[in-house]
Scaffold this active site. Structure first.
Site, mmCIF file in Angstrom:
data_model
loop_
_atom_site.group_PDB
_atom_site.id
_atom_site.type_symbol
_atom_site.label_atom_id
_atom_site.label_comp_id
_atom_site.label_asym_id
_atom_site.label_seq_id
_atom_site.Cartn_x
_atom_site.Cartn_y
_atom_site.Cartn_z
ATOM 1 N N ASP A 16 41.468 69.765 23.259
ATOM 2 C CA ASP A 16 40.699 69.059 22.225
ATOM 3 C C ASP A 16 39.859 67.956 22.875
ATOM 4 O OD1 ASP A 16 42.060 66.399 22.210
ATOM 5 O OD2 ASP A 16 43.803 67.536 21.559
ATOM 6 N N HIS A 61 43.025 72.316 31.572
ATOM 7 C CA HIS A 61 43.150 73.618 30.904
ATOM 8 C C HIS A 61 41.889 74.005 30.136
ATOM 9 C CE1 HIS A 61 47.853 73.429 31.035
ATOM 10 N NE2 HIS A 61 47.318 73.734 32.201
ATOM 11 N N CYS A 78 27.484 85.542 34.144
ATOM 12 C CA CYS A 78 26.482 84.824 34.938
ATOM 13 C C CYS A 78 26.945 83.415 35.300
ATOM 14 C CB CYS A 78 25.126 84.809 34.223
ATOM 15 S SG CYS A 78 25.025 83.668 32.841
ATOM 16 N N THR A 84 54.259 65.771 26.892
ATOM 17 C CA THR A 84 54.234 67.161 27.369
ATOM 18 C C THR A 84 55.650 67.618 27.670
ATOM 19 O OG1 THR A 84 53.463 68.682 29.102
ATOM 20 C CG2 THR A 84 53.537 66.368 29.689
HETATM 21 P P1 OAD Z 1 54.254 71.414 24.237
HETATM 22 O O1 OAD Z 1 54.058 71.870 22.832
HETATM 23 O O2 OAD Z 1 54.978 72.311 25.159
HETATM 24 O O3 OAD Z 1 55.010 70.013 24.253
HETATM 25 C C1 OAD Z 1 54.618 68.947 23.440
HETATM 26 C C2 OAD Z 1 55.442 67.736 23.794
HETATM 27 O O4 OAD Z 1 54.957 66.653 23.020
HETATM 28 C C3 OAD Z 1 56.944 67.856 23.501
HETATM 29 O O5 OAD Z 1 57.662 67.420 24.643
HETATM 30 C C4 OAD Z 1 57.163 66.908 22.330
HETATM 31 O O6 OAD Z 1 58.433 66.250 22.398
HETATM 32 C C5 OAD Z 1 56.048 65.890 22.546
HETATM 33 N N1 OAD Z 1 55.587 65.199 21.322
HETATM 34 C C6 OAD Z 1 55.580 65.624 20.032
HETATM 35 N N2 OAD Z 1 55.068 64.677 19.215
HETATM 36 C C7 OAD Z 1 54.736 63.616 19.998
HETATM 37 C C8 OAD Z 1 54.179 62.316 19.752
HETATM 38 N N3 OAD Z 1 53.849 61.922 18.537
HETATM 39 N N4 OAD Z 1 53.981 61.502 20.819
HETATM 40 C C9 OAD Z 1 54.311 61.897 22.082
HETATM 41 N N5 OAD Z 1 54.861 63.094 22.364
HETATM 42 C C10 OAD Z 1 55.066 63.940 21.346
HETATM 43 O O7 OAD Z 1 52.785 71.037 24.789
HETATM 44 P P2 OAD Z 1 52.314 70.840 26.287
HETATM 45 O O8 OAD Z 1 53.421 70.335 27.138
HETATM 46 O O9 OAD Z 1 51.053 70.068 26.254
HETATM 47 O O10 OAD Z 1 48.454 75.637 27.967
HETATM 48 O O11 OAD Z 1 51.989 72.330 26.704
HETATM 49 C C11 OAD Z 1 51.500 72.572 27.994
HETATM 50 C C12 OAD Z 1 50.599 73.787 27.966
HETATM 51 O O12 OAD Z 1 51.290 74.894 27.378
HETATM 52 C C13 OAD Z 1 49.363 73.625 27.104
HETATM 53 O O13 OAD Z 1 48.298 72.969 27.741
HETATM 54 C C14 OAD Z 1 49.005 75.041 26.778
HETATM 55 C C15 OAD Z 1 50.393 75.547 26.441
HETATM 56 O O14 OAD Z 1 50.619 76.904 26.529
HETATM 57 C C16 OAD Z 1 47.557 76.638 27.880
HETATM 58 O O15 OAD Z 1 47.201 77.120 26.822
HETATM 59 C C17 OAD Z 1 47.026 77.072 29.209
#
Ligand code: OAD
Length: 243
Positions: A101, A116, A127, A185
């Site tokens: 985003d 990503h 191209c 994350t």
């Molecule tokens: P995840 O959905 O795996 O993890 C989200 C994390 O955010 C979890 O650890 C939650 O505890 C935390 N979380 C939830 N609400 C929150 C808040 N209000 N404040 C802080 N943290 C909070 O997402 P990512 O780790 O970003 O890749 O996922 C990594 C990658 O997996 C993404 O970039 C995507 C996905 O598949 C691709 O598509 C290549």
């Protein structure tokens, strides 16, 4: 070391890695856990090169849905706090986001890499044309969009099995930061999940590390400080300058 703040010294370089959690309070669903994107879609059907070859219309329907979901969302206090920190320490700040985003840049962040990719950009698979801004939704037609050259247009996203963007710059910043933080994350997707190992491998105590999220991560032991809470509440009061 447990402390209520992350202290930033006058020469410290700060590296922050963000994930879907920082955008959760803006209304963009995370990938895993309750309400996560991967509960409704299978990664292997929409987010890898084989999926694109097999069913590009399905892939575009998925990214069109993601564009539609993200378009009305606004940056939250977590995004804004990181932009403010960049405003204070300038080129000593570096932001690496796994998010596709545009909420970090809309909050004012400039020194950032979208490892990503970017949801609101597309590129030609054939191209050399640079990726371009694209808010189009391609889910109601049978034909996928075409570039001027005739090649198929794909989302500017790093799919599983592809090499993330900006890795040279990321490696350079990991090598020279004094503070390394991870916000929102789950730490299961590499290479991002390995960044904390990389900075810890530079030597014990050399880099001060922290994590912010509502749950302790699996690898909580890797971080010097863990702040349990929502990014929008924790990050705005997280940093303190020792200048
Ligand atoms: P995840 O959905 O795996 O993890 C989200 C994390 O955010 C979890 O650890 C939650 O505890 C935390 N979380 C939830 N609400 C929150 C808040 N209000 N404040 C802080 N943290 C909070 O997402 P990512 O780790 O970003 O890749 O996922 C990594 C990658 O997996 C993404 O970039 C995507 C996905 O598949 C691709 O598509 C290549």
């Amino acid at each position: 070391m447990k402390s209520e703040r992350v202290i930033i010294g006058p020469k410290d370089r700060v590296f922050v890695l963000t994930g879907a959690g920082i955008s959760a309070e803006s209304g963009i669903p995370t990938f895993r856990g309750v309400g996560g994107v991967w509960n409704n879609y299978r990664i292997e059907e929409v987010a890898n090169p084989a999926a694109w070859e097999r069913d590009p219309e399905l892939v575009w329907r998925f990214y069109s849905y993601r564009r539609r979901t993200a378009a009305p969302c606004e940056p939250n206090a977590g995004h804004r706090a990181l932009a403010e920190l960049e405003g204070l320490i300038g080129e000593r700040f570096f932001l690496c986001t796994q998010n596709v985003d545009d909420l970090h840049e809309r909050a004012g962040s400039r020194r950032l890499v979208h490892m990503h990719g970017e949801l609101f950009r597309s590129r030609c698979e054939r191209c050399e044309r640079e990726p371009w801004g694209d808010r189009g939704e391609y889910d109601s037609m049978n034909a996928i969009p075409r570039c001027e050259c005739g090649g198929r247009v794909r989302p500017h996203i790093c799919w599983f099995g592809e090499v993330p963007f900006g890795m040279d710059r990321i490696a350079e910043e990991l090598e020279r930061c004094a503070v390394f933080g991870v916000i929102g994350t789950s730490g299961v997707v590499y290479p991002a999940a390995g960044f904390v190992h990389a900075v810890n491998a530079r030597g014990r105590g050399k880099v001060r590390t922290f994590y912010v999220g509502p749950e302790e991560p699996e690898n909580a032991g890797e971080f010097g400080q863990v702040f349990v809470g929502k990014a929008g509440e924790v990050v705005p009061v997280l940093f303190r300058s020792s200048e």
